[in-house]
Design an enzyme around this catalytic site. Structure first.
Site, PDB file in Angstrom:
ATOM      1  N   LYS A 138       1.002  -1.205   0.006  1.00  0.00           N
ATOM      2  CA  LYS A 138      -0.411  -0.280  -0.098  1.00  0.00           C
ATOM      3  C   LYS A 138       0.625   0.976  -0.312  1.00  0.00           C
ATOM      4  CE  LYS A 138      -4.718   1.120   0.499  1.00  0.00           C
ATOM      5  NZ  LYS A 138      -5.765  -0.034  -0.305  1.00  0.00           N
ATOM      6  N   ASP A 178      -6.868   4.424  -4.620  1.00  0.00           N
ATOM      7  CA  ASP A 178      -7.626   3.867  -2.989  1.00  0.00           C
ATOM      8  C   ASP A 178      -7.938   5.464  -3.146  1.00  0.00           C
ATOM      9  OD1 ASP A 178      -7.651   2.016  -0.737  1.00  0.00           O
ATOM     10  OD2 ASP A 178      -7.262   3.951   0.729  1.00  0.00           O
TER      11      ASP A 178
HETATM   12  P1  NDP Z   1     -13.305   8.082  -2.978  1.00  0.00           P
HETATM   13  O1  NDP Z   1     -11.508   8.831  -2.729  1.00  0.00           O
HETATM   14  O2  NDP Z   1     -13.288   7.591  -4.314  1.00  0.00           O
HETATM   15  O3  NDP Z   1     -14.209   8.328  -1.491  1.00  0.00           O
HETATM   16  C1  NDP Z   1     -14.073   8.619  -0.887  1.00  0.00           C
HETATM   17  C2  NDP Z   1     -15.661   8.449   0.464  1.00  0.00           C
HETATM   18  O4  NDP Z   1     -15.567   8.540   1.638  1.00  0.00           O
HETATM   19  C3  NDP Z   1     -15.985  10.565  -0.256  1.00  0.00           C
HETATM   20  O5  NDP Z   1     -16.893  10.295  -0.169  1.00  0.00           O
HETATM   21  C4  NDP Z   1     -14.720  10.608   1.055  1.00  0.00           C
HETATM   22  O6  NDP Z   1     -15.292  11.972   1.453  1.00  0.00           O
HETATM   23  C5  NDP Z   1     -15.195   9.613   2.320  1.00  0.00           C
HETATM   24  N1  NDP Z   1     -14.446   9.964   2.949  1.00  0.00           N
HETATM   25  C6  NDP Z   1     -12.837   9.755   2.862  1.00  0.00           C
HETATM   26  N2  NDP Z   1     -12.351   9.287   4.221  1.00  0.00           N
HETATM   27  C7  NDP Z   1     -13.321  10.470   4.722  1.00  0.00           C
HETATM   28  C8  NDP Z   1     -13.238  10.673   6.052  1.00  0.00           C
HETATM   29  N3  NDP Z   1     -12.197  10.672   7.120  1.00  0.00           N
HETATM   30  N4  NDP Z   1     -14.615  10.227   7.097  1.00  0.00           N
HETATM   31  C9  NDP Z   1     -15.209  10.680   5.979  1.00  0.00           C
HETATM   32  N5  NDP Z   1     -15.783  10.282   5.024  1.00  0.00           N
HETATM   33  C10 NDP Z   1     -14.033  10.157   4.195  1.00  0.00           C
HETATM   34  O7  NDP Z   1     -12.422   6.064  -2.323  1.00  0.00           O
HETATM   35  P2  NDP Z   1     -12.293   5.111  -2.464  1.00  0.00           P
HETATM   36  O8  NDP Z   1     -14.277   4.863  -3.369  1.00  0.00           O
HETATM   37  O9  NDP Z   1     -11.723   4.264  -3.779  1.00  0.00           O
HETATM   38  O10 NDP Z   1     -12.161   4.248  -1.758  1.00  0.00           O
HETATM   39  C11 NDP Z   1     -13.253   4.185   0.015  1.00  0.00           C
HETATM   40  C12 NDP Z   1     -12.810   3.479   0.638  1.00  0.00           C
HETATM   41  O11 NDP Z   1     -12.426   1.880   0.216  1.00  0.00           O
HETATM   42  C13 NDP Z   1     -11.229   4.075   0.995  1.00  0.00           C
HETATM   43  O12 NDP Z   1     -11.248   2.144   2.967  1.00  0.00           O
HETATM   44  C14 NDP Z   1     -11.065   2.304   0.588  1.00  0.00           C
HETATM   45  O13 NDP Z   1      -9.583   2.189   0.668  1.00  0.00           O
HETATM   46  C15 NDP Z   1     -11.706   1.199   0.151  1.00  0.00           C
HETATM   47  N6  NDP Z   1     -11.240   0.957  -0.730  1.00  0.00           N
HETATM   48  C16 NDP Z   1     -11.477   1.086  -2.135  1.00  0.00           C
HETATM   49  C17 NDP Z   1     -11.144   0.598  -3.579  1.00  0.00           C
HETATM   50  C18 NDP Z   1     -10.827   0.429  -4.563  1.00  0.00           C
HETATM   51  O14 NDP Z   1     -10.763   0.074  -5.741  1.00  0.00           O
HETATM   52  N7  NDP Z   1     -11.046   1.976  -4.569  1.00  0.00           N
HETATM   53  C19 NDP Z   1     -10.506  -0.990  -2.948  1.00  0.00           C
HETATM   54  C20 NDP Z   1     -10.626  -1.438  -1.740  1.00  0.00           C
HETATM   55  C21 NDP Z   1     -11.291  -1.089  -1.156  1.00  0.00           C
HETATM   56  P3  NDP Z   1     -15.200  13.316   1.577  1.00  0.00           P
HETATM   57  O15 NDP Z   1     -15.142  13.666  -0.169  1.00  0.00           O
HETATM   58  O16 NDP Z   1     -15.778  14.550   2.189  1.00  0.00           O
HETATM   59  O17 NDP Z   1     -13.771  12.942   1.904  1.00  0.00           O
HETATM   60  O1  2IT Z   2      -7.701  -1.223  -1.486  1.00  0.00           O
HETATM   61  C1  2IT Z   2      -7.683  -1.896  -1.792  1.00  0.00           C
HETATM   62  O2  2IT Z   2      -8.153  -3.246  -2.310  1.00  0.00           O
HETATM   63  C2  2IT Z   2      -7.552  -0.852  -3.071  1.00  0.00           C
HETATM   64  N1  2IT Z   2      -7.320  -0.132  -2.871  1.00  0.00           N
HETATM   65  C3  2IT Z   2      -7.704  -1.257  -4.481  1.00  0.00           C
HETATM   66  C4  2IT Z   2      -6.276  -2.099  -4.901  1.00  0.00           C
HETATM   67  C5  2IT Z   2      -5.707  -2.708  -6.187  1.00  0.00           C
HETATM   68  O3  2IT Z   2      -4.264  -3.164  -6.485  1.00  0.00           O
HETATM   69  O4  2IT Z   2      -6.756  -2.820  -6.803  1.00  0.00           O
END
Ligand code: NDP
Ligand code: 2IT
Length: 462
Positions: A138, A178
Site C-alpha cells: 500500500k 484508493d
Molecule cells: P474515494 O476517494 O473515491 O471516496 C472516498 C469517500 O469516502 C468520499 O465520499 C469521502 O468523502 C469519504 N471519506 C474519505 N475519508 C473520510 C473520512 N475521514 N471521514 C468521512 N468520510 C471520508 O475512495 P474509494 O471509494 O476508492 O475508497 C473508499 C474506501 O474503500 C476506502 O476505505 C478504501 O480503502 C476502500 N477500498 C477501495 C478500493 C478501490 O478499488 N478504490 C478497493 C477496496 C477498498 P470526502 O469527499 O468528504 O472526503
Molecule cells: O484496498 C484495495 O484493495 C484497493 N485500494 C485496490 C488495490 C488494487 O491494487 O487494486
C-alpha cells in the site's frame, strides 16, 4: 463458537499468538490502526496456530507482522501560486510471498505510517483470498486533493512518481487507486513513470484508462464485488437482497458502484454521505444525480438538494455518530474510511434492526463494533473479503496487460462474480472448519493466512 476480536490479554488462548501481539504492540506503540488490525487478525488465527506449533520455531508470525520494506520519501511540488509545498510519500511493501506487492495509493491528509501499514497488512490477506498471485502493499501521501486544480494534481502526481518509480515495476510492485486516487491521478502517475523509465510497461499500475491498458469493469469492481459477496452471504443465511433497504457511507468510487449494483438487485438505497454529512431520500437515492455531483463536478453531497429539494441533508457533528448511521436500514454499507463505525454506532444500528454489514471500506468498523455485531447476530461481510473485487480486477488487468489483449465487460464481470463467490465460500468453509460459525471475519483471516503461511514456509527464513 470461538470468540473473536477481543483483547489479547484476556482472550487469546495460544501463547505464541499472545506473545507476538504483545511484542508488536511494544514495537509499534504509536501505530494504533496497525495494532488494531494485527490484534484482530492474530486473535482469530489462534486455532490455526494451535494446529501448527512448528510456525513458532521459524518465527512465522513475527515475520508476518514486519513489513519486508517501508519506503518513505519527500514529495516537493509547486502550487498554482508558485509556492513550494512539501508532502510525505509512502510505499509499504509488506509481503511478497505469493506475488508482486499489490495495493492502492491513498492521497488524504490523514495518511501516516500507521494507516499505510494497516492497509498494507490487510492487503496481504485480501490478495491471498482472491486466489490470484499478488502480494500485499500500500502507499500514498498526506497530500490533500480537495480544492486543488487539475494542474496542481498533475504536478503533485509527477513529483510523487519521480521517486516512487525507483521502487515499483510490473514484476515488483503494482500500485492502483484508493481514497483520493482515481482514473485522473493514475493517468498522471502512469505518464510520469513512462517518461522517466522510457518504456511502455502497462502492468506497472492498474486502474488505468481504457485507452492505455486499463480493464473494463475495474471502476465498478469493488462496489459490484461487495454486492456479489453480500448476495452470497445472505443466500447462505436464507435471505436475499431483493426488497431490502440500505444506507451507504461515502460517495466515492466504492460507494457509487455498490449503490448501482444494490439498486440493480432491488435494494432501496436510502442514504449516502461524504465527510461533511449525508443525504436521505425516502424515494431511494438518484444515483445519476450523485454521480454528476461527485464524478463530474467533484462537488459535495449536499448539492443533491439542488435537484432533489424533497430530500434531506444532515451535517455531521464532530464527535457524534456520523449522520448516515442514524437512518434505519436493513443493510449497512460503510464505503468511506476506517473506524467509521464504533461500538456506540454499532449498538444504534443493531437497535435499528440492521441485518448485515458489508464492509466496502477497509477496516470501517472498530474491533469492538465488529464483535458487537457478531454477538447480536448481525452478519458482517469483512473488508478483506468483501471489498476484494477491486484488487481482483486489478490482477485481471495485469493479466490482460501481459497478454496484450482485453476481455469484454461481461467477461471481466463474470470472472469477478465467480471470484467473489469463491471468496465467500473460502470464508465460510474456514469459519466452519475452525468452529467460528457465522463469524466470516475469522473465516476470511484464516483462509487468507493459510496460503501465505504455506508460501512462507516453502521459501525459508527470509
Ligand atoms: P474515494 O476517494 O473515491 O471516496 C472516498 C469517500 O469516502 C468520499 O465520499 C469521502 O468523502 C469519504 N471519506 C474519505 N475519508 C473520510 C473520512 N475521514 N471521514 C468521512 N468520510 C471520508 O475512495 P474509494 O471509494 O476508492 O475508497 C473508499 C474506501 O474503500 C476506502 O476505505 C478504501 O480503502 C476502500 N477500498 C477501495 C478500493 C478501490 O478499488 N478504490 C478497493 C477496496 C477498498 P470526502 O469527499 O468528504 O472526503
Ligand atoms: O484496498 C484495495 O484493495 C484497493 N485500494 C485496490 C488495490 C488494487 O491494487 O487494486
Amino acid at each position: 463458537m470461538n470468540s473473536c476480536l477481543e483483547s489479547a490479554e484476556t482472550k487469546v488462548t495460544n501463547a505464541y499468538v499472545a506473545r507476538v501481539i504483545e511484542e508488536t504492540k511494544a514495537k509499534n506503540a504509536n501505530e494504533p490502526e496497525f495494532l488494531q488490525t494485527v490484534e484482530e487478525v492474530l486473535t482469530t488465527l489462534a486455532p490455526v496456530i494451535d494446529k501448527h506449533p512448528e510456525y513458532e520455531k521459524i518465527a512465522l508470525l513475527e515475520r508476518l507482522v514486519e513489513p519486508e520494506r517501508i519506503i518513505s520519501f519527500r514529495v516537493p511540488w509547486l502550487n498554482d501560486k508558485g509556492e513550494t509545498i512539501v508532502n510525505r510519500g509512502y510505499r509499504i511493501q509488506f509481503s511478497g510471498a505469493i506475488g508482486p506487492y499489490k495495493g492502492g495509493l491513498r492521497f488524504h491528509p490523514s495518511v501516516n505510517q500507521s494507516i499505510m501499514k494497516f492497509l498494507a497488512f490487510e492487503q496481504i490477506f485480501k490478495n491471498s483470498l482472491t486466489s490470484l498471485p499478488i502480494g500485499g502493499g500500500k502507499g500514498g501521501s498526506d497530500f490533500d486533493p480537495k480544492g486543488k486544480s487539475d494542474n496542481e494534481i498533475m504536478r503533485f502526481c509527477q513529483s510523487f512518481m519521480t521517486e516512487l518509480c525507483k521502487h515499483i515495476g510490473h514484476n515488483l510492485d503494482v500500485p492502483a487507486g484508493d481514497i483520493g486516487v482515481g482514473g485522473r491521478e493514475i493517468g498522471y502517475l502512469f505518464g510520469q513513470y513512462r517518461r522517466i523509465r522510457n518504456t511502455y510497461e502497462a502492468g506497472v499500475l492498474t486502474g488505468k484508462g481504457l485507452e492505455y491498458g486499463g480493464s473494463l469493469a475495474r471502476p465498478e469492481a469493488t462496489g459490484y464485488g461487495l454486492m456479489y459477496y453480500m448476495r452470497e452471504m445472505l443466500k447462505a443465511n436464507e435471505m436475499t437482497l431483493q426488497g431490502k433497504t440500505a444506507i451507504i457511507s461515502g460517495s466515492g468510487n466504492v460507494a457509487i458502484y455498490a449503490c448501482q449494483k444494490a439498486q440493480a438487485y432491488g435494494v432501496k438505497v436510502l442514504a449516502m454521505s461524504d465527510s461533511n454529512g449525508c443525504i436521505y431520500d425516502e424515494n431511494g437515492i438518484d444515483l445519476d444525480a450523485v454521480r454528476q455531483i461527485k464524478e463530474v463536478n467533484r462537488g459535495r453531497i449536499r448539492e443533491y438538494l439542488e435537484s432533489h429539494p424533497s430530500a434531506r441533508y444532515t451535517e455531521n457533528v464532530k464527535g457524534e455518530t456520523p449522520a448516515v448511521y442514524t437512518i434505519k436500514a436493513d443493510l449497512i454499507l460503510p464505503c468511506a474510511t476506517q473506524n467509521d463505525i464504533n461500538l456506540e454506532t454499532a449498538k444504534l444500528l443493531t437497535a435499528n434492526g440492521a441485518i448485515a454489514v458489508g464492509e466496502g471500506a477497509n477496516m470501517p468498523c472498530t474491533n469492538e463494533a465488529e464483535a458487537y455485531f457478531l454477538e447480536n447476530n448481525v452478519l458482517v461481510a469483512p473488508a478483506k473479503a468483501a471489498n476484494a473485487g477491486g484488487v481482483s480486477v486489478s490482477a485481471l488487468e495485469m493479466s490482460q496487460n501481459s497478454m496484450r489483449y482485453s476481455w469484454t465487460f461481461e467477461e471481466v464481470d463474470q470472472k469477478l462474480d465467480s471470484i467473489m463467490v469463491n471468496i465467500f465460500k473460502a470464508c465460510k468453509d474456514a469459519a466452519d472448519e475452525y468452529g467460528y460459525g457465522k463469524n466470516y471475519i475469522a473465516g476470511a483471516n484464516i483462509a487468507g493466512f493459510l496460503k501465505v503461511a504455506k508460501a512462507m514456509v516453502s521459501q525459508g527464513i527470509i
